[in-house]
Design a protein around this motif. Structure first.
Motif, PDB file in Angstrom:
ATOM      1  N   MET A 159       0.782  -1.214   0.047  1.00 14.99           N
ATOM      2  CA  MET A 159      -0.087  -0.005  -0.183  1.00 14.99           C
ATOM      3  C   MET A 159       0.798   1.227   0.062  1.00 14.99           C
ATOM      4  N   PHE A 160       1.635   1.523   1.018  1.00 12.08           N
ATOM      5  CA  PHE A 160       2.584   2.403   1.101  1.00 12.08           C
ATOM      6  C   PHE A 160       3.948   2.186   1.605  1.00 12.08           C
ATOM      7  N   VAL A 161       5.134   3.158   1.058  1.00  9.03           N
ATOM      8  CA  VAL A 161       6.357   2.826   1.529  1.00  9.03           C
ATOM      9  C   VAL A 161       6.782   4.128   2.085  1.00  9.03           C
ATOM     10  N   TYR A 162       7.453   4.234   3.113  1.00  6.91           N
ATOM     11  CA  TYR A 162       8.168   5.244   4.042  1.00  6.91           C
ATOM     12  C   TYR A 162       9.650   5.260   3.799  1.00  6.91           C
ATOM     13  N   SER A 163      10.342   6.108   3.400  1.00  2.00           N
ATOM     14  CA  SER A 163      11.751   6.168   3.651  1.00  2.00           C
ATOM     15  C   SER A 163      12.226   7.089   4.453  1.00  2.00           C
ATOM     16  N   ASN A 184       3.054   5.223  -3.153  1.00  3.55           N
ATOM     17  CA  ASN A 184       1.709   5.083  -2.901  1.00  3.55           C
ATOM     18  C   ASN A 184       0.927   4.384  -3.992  1.00  3.55           C
ATOM     19  N   ASN A 185       0.660   2.974  -3.687  1.00  5.58           N
ATOM     20  CA  ASN A 185       0.218   2.097  -4.878  1.00  5.58           C
ATOM     21  C   ASN A 185      -1.361   2.477  -5.066  1.00  5.58           C
ATOM     22  N   SER A 186      -1.718   3.355  -5.635  1.00  5.19           N
ATOM     23  CA  SER A 186      -3.123   3.705  -6.122  1.00  5.19           C
ATOM     24  C   SER A 186      -3.966   3.208  -4.640  1.00  5.19           C
ATOM     25  N   VAL A 187      -3.819   3.807  -3.668  1.00  5.44           N
ATOM     26  CA  VAL A 187      -4.678   3.213  -2.742  1.00  5.44           C
ATOM     27  C   VAL A 187      -5.870   4.297  -2.280  1.00  5.44           C
ATOM     28  N   PRO A 188      -7.064   4.085  -2.155  1.00  7.06           N
ATOM     29  CA  PRO A 188      -8.183   4.930  -1.871  1.00  7.06           C
ATOM     30  C   PRO A 188      -7.857   5.879  -0.703  1.00  7.06           C
ATOM     31  N   ARG A 235      -9.526   6.998   1.706  1.00 10.04           N
ATOM     32  CA  ARG A 235     -10.143   6.670   2.913  1.00 10.04           C
ATOM     33  C   ARG A 235      -9.110   6.062   3.836  1.00 10.04           C
ATOM     34  N   PHE A 236      -7.984   5.630   3.180  1.00 10.27           N
ATOM     35  CA  PHE A 236      -6.636   5.306   3.978  1.00 10.27           C
ATOM     36  C   PHE A 236      -5.542   6.331   3.738  1.00 10.27           C
ATOM     37  N   SER A 237      -5.228   6.727   5.194  1.00  8.93           N
ATOM     38  CA  SER A 237      -4.292   7.789   5.343  1.00  8.93           C
ATOM     39  C   SER A 237      -2.969   7.403   6.175  1.00  8.93           C
ATOM     40  N   PRO A 238      -1.937   7.232   5.525  1.00 10.74           N
ATOM     41  CA  PRO A 238      -0.811   7.044   6.140  1.00 10.74           C
ATOM     42  C   PRO A 238      -0.245   8.031   7.172  1.00 10.74           C
ATOM     43  N   GLU A 239       0.637   7.796   8.017  1.00 11.38           N
ATOM     44  CA  GLU A 239       1.543   8.840   8.703  1.00 11.38           C
ATOM     45  C   GLU A 239       2.640   8.368   9.496  1.00 11.38           C
ATOM     46  N   CYS A 240       3.909   8.793   9.120  1.00 12.07           N
ATOM     47  CA  CYS A 240       4.805   8.336   9.612  1.00 12.07           C
ATOM     48  C   CYS A 240       5.701   9.599  10.397  1.00 12.07           C
ATOM     49  N   PRO A 241       5.463   9.739  11.725  1.00 11.41           N
ATOM     50  CA  PRO A 241       6.020  10.888  12.593  1.00 11.41           C
ATOM     51  C   PRO A 241       7.500  10.576  12.829  1.00 11.41           C
ATOM     52  N   ASN A 242       8.188   9.380  12.773  1.00 16.83           N
ATOM     53  CA  ASN A 242       9.338   9.195  12.884  1.00 16.83           C
ATOM     54  C   ASN A 242      10.011   7.771  12.307  1.00 16.83           C
TER      55      ASN A 242
END
Lengths: 117, 114
Positions: free
Chosen positions: A46-50, A57-61, A63-70
């Motif tokens: 779904m998502f990759v964070y580096s 962001n693999n074309s995810v709707p 309504r899914f919201s990622p967050e990477c604070p650290n």
């Protein structure tokens, strides 16, 4: 705690609810991932964070919201989900997301089993 | 269309014998392949990998073979043990700037009987 942890392990939510999934990695990695595994389907990225920046962001709707604070924590915020979003959501981490062995050898958490009613 | 296929959903093997799990892929740009193992109620764990410049990689009881011309890889476990009973996923990546993107197969459930 060691490895990759995820909370909650199970979640039941209605279509109008808002909830969040949490992932924490204790491996000192710089990349984190969200995957979805639906019944009888392969794991889907779904998502990759580096280094806390979203790089995929693999074309995810929306309504899914990622967050990477650290680099140790990753969240997946859920709102107005549909019953077809019921699945196992897996978090993973790797040393980096630059390609090669350091990226592809990923360490997974146990997953959150999500049911949308 | 699936780029990584594991056509056998399940496999049953007697303890001490060889287990052979198969995986086919369609994308010739894949240059790194991995096997993951998953027990119930746990996330997948990395088992063994192989780069496309090799045709074999061995780690203890586990050996992965890659046949690029056939776009096929296999995982051999010998001797098989009851603790090897799990779901095995094949995964592949196109390398370069694919930023850790793995394409997974649906998995094969291995049962090793005592």
């Amino acid at each position: 705690e060691t490895g990759v942890t995820q909370t909650p392990r199970h979640l039941v939510m209605g279509m109008t609810n808002k909830k969040s999934l949490k992932c924490e990695q204790h491996l000192g990695h710089n990349a984190m991932y969200w995957y979805k595994q639906s019944a009888k389907k392969p794991l889907e990225l779904m998502f990759v964070y580096s280094l806390e920046e979203r790089v995929e962001n693999n074309s995810v709707p929306s309504r899914f919201s990622p967050e990477c604070p650290n680099s140790s924590h990753l969240f997946l915020h859920l709102h107005t989900l549909q019953p077809e979003d019921s699945a196992l959501y897996l978090c993973a981490s790797s040393q980096d997301a630059m390609g090669g062995r350091r990226s592809y050898e990923q360490y997974f958490g146990p997953g959150t089993r999500l049911t949308v009613t | 269309d699936q780029q990584v296929k594991q056509n056998s959903p399940s496999l049953s093997v007697q303890e001490g014998r060889i287990s052979i799990l198969n995986c086919d892929y369609t994308n010739s740009m894949f240059d790194y392949f991995l096997w993951y193992k998953k027990y119930p109620a746990e996330g997948p764990t990395f088992l063994i990998s192989i780069s496309s410049i090799k045709d074999k990689n061995e780690d203890g009881r586990f050996t992965v073979f890659l046949n690029k011309s056939a776009k096929h890889l296999s995982l051999h476990i010998v001797p098989s043990q009851p603790g090897d009973s799990a779901v095995y996923f094949c995964a592949a990546s196109a390398g370069g700037g694919s930023q850790g993107n793995l394409i997974f197969g649906k998995g094969t459930k291995l049962s090793v009987k005592p």
